[in-house]
Design an enzyme around this catalytic site. Sequence first.
Site, PDB file in Angstrom:
ATOM      1  N   LYS A 189       0.839  -1.186   0.000  1.00  0.00           N
ATOM      2  CA  LYS A 189       0.000   0.000   0.000  1.00  0.00           C
ATOM      3  C   LYS A 189       0.882   1.246   0.000  1.00  0.00           C
ATOM      4  O   LYS A 189       1.826   1.349   0.791  1.00  0.00           O
ATOM      5  CB  LYS A 189      -0.911   0.003   1.238  1.00  0.00           C
TER       6      LYS A 189
ATOM      7  N   ASP B  79      -0.453  -0.547  -4.780  1.00  0.00           N
ATOM      8  CA  ASP B  79      -1.808  -0.002  -4.712  1.00  0.00           C
ATOM      9  C   ASP B  79      -1.768   1.365  -4.040  1.00  0.00           C
ATOM     10  O   ASP B  79      -1.452   1.484  -2.856  1.00  0.00           O
ATOM     11  CB  ASP B  79      -2.711  -0.955  -3.917  1.00  0.00           C
TER      12      ASP B  79
ATOM     13  N   GLU C 239      -2.187   0.071  -9.070  1.00  0.00           N
ATOM     14  CA  GLU C 239      -3.635   0.022  -8.841  1.00  0.00           C
ATOM     15  C   GLU C 239      -4.153   1.388  -8.366  1.00  0.00           C
ATOM     16  O   GLU C 239      -3.620   1.961  -7.424  1.00  0.00           O
ATOM     17  CB  GLU C 239      -3.943  -1.052  -7.804  1.00  0.00           C
TER      18      GLU C 239
ATOM     19  N   ASP D 292      -9.700   0.126  -9.494  1.00  0.00           N
ATOM     20  CA  ASP D 292     -10.340  -0.457  -8.314  1.00  0.00           C
ATOM     21  C   ASP D 292     -11.498   0.420  -7.866  1.00  0.00           C
ATOM     22  O   ASP D 292     -12.643   0.207  -8.253  1.00  0.00           O
ATOM     23  CB  ASP D 292      -9.326  -0.648  -7.183  1.00  0.00           C
TER      24      ASP D 292
ATOM     25  N   LYS E 196     -14.760  -6.177  -6.533  1.00  0.00           N
ATOM     26  CA  LYS E 196     -15.012  -6.436  -5.116  1.00  0.00           C
ATOM     27  C   LYS E 196     -16.511  -6.618  -4.922  1.00  0.00           C
ATOM     28  O   LYS E 196     -17.303  -5.795  -5.395  1.00  0.00           O
ATOM     29  CB  LYS E 196     -14.485  -5.288  -4.243  1.00  0.00           C
TER      30      LYS E 196
END
Length: 369
Positions: free
Chosen positions: A163, A191, A218, A243, A267
């Site tokens: 992250k 991400d 991402e 995303d 998701k």
Amino acid sequence: MKIVAIEVFATELPLVRPFIVAYDAFHKLPSIIVKMTTDTGLVGYGEGMPDPHVTGETFSSTYEMLVKDIAPLVLGANPFDIEKVHRIMGQAVYCAPSAKAAIDIACYDLMGKAAGQPVYNLLGGKAHDFLTVPYVVSILPPEEMARQAAQALQDGYSSIKIKVGGDPAVDVKRIRAVREAIGPDVQLRVDANQGWRNVATTMRVLKQVEDCQLDWIEQPVLADDLIGLAEVRQKTFIPVMVDEGLHGDKEMREVIVRQAADLINIKLMKCGGLYPALKLVAQAEMAGMGCQVGSMVESAVATAAGAHLSLAKGMIFSNEMVGPLMFSRDFGQLRYEQDRLLLADRPGLGVEVDEAVVRELSVFSAEVS
């Protein structure tokens, strides 16, 4: 078979360690558990994991919406009539994807139990022999992220996701430190969770890490900026994954038309469950786009649902079903062997939900019948 009762539990799941992303830091996570009972005596479980930054829902709003607006309308429905169930929910409320996902997942759990089949067989059977998950590293100082990534390799992981999305200059150091720690051949996913916000900042970072052999970047820009995401894709050879910018059919069409991404992250909490997720996979296949099934760091219940989807579809080349590894308490158990997630072949989701734990971790609950 008809749904005769729905119990809704608003729970809080404790994390082993804080989960830190660009837009927030979490010490525990809110989970809405749905227990659905039919007139045949079968019980199915679903889960909604709202995130106000991503799904536009809060813990309390999701609970109230399920109890007062959605659950009463699906009483009497047959769980196998999943398109009708979604139509009923859609007519009752616009969006609210994690609330709808909780109902959707419980319906699939019931369908599998009624048919005596694991959910993946209802979705097309096994397209993959097993699932591999990455090790996910929160935003931390570069040296600590590097240490955790190196330790994960020793623990048997073969891919690392980090992250970023804080200070861009520090993010460059984070990416470089992790790549140096894990060597050149280990898969590395990055991400930004919208943290770089715009094209200029994103390209400034990516130019400095072009030699780090990233699997993909991402959601570097803001979720609503699909034009900006398309520009990033045009300007870098690093694959781009959407995303937060992708929820359902509307965004999927725009991503395809604008050629805004190479890859999509599906998701269940963003799109509303397994049934709408199947539509996204089909659209991605037509567009030649690879799919990942991501996680909002869900319990074993929703994690199992995402895992069944990942196992059943060949276009889904990656999954991040790691939620149960991050909680100190959970409502059920999934089997992990190093970086492999092994689904049970039991009917439904295959998760034995411990209702005592659900009730213990509940902040409030209600039954609709």
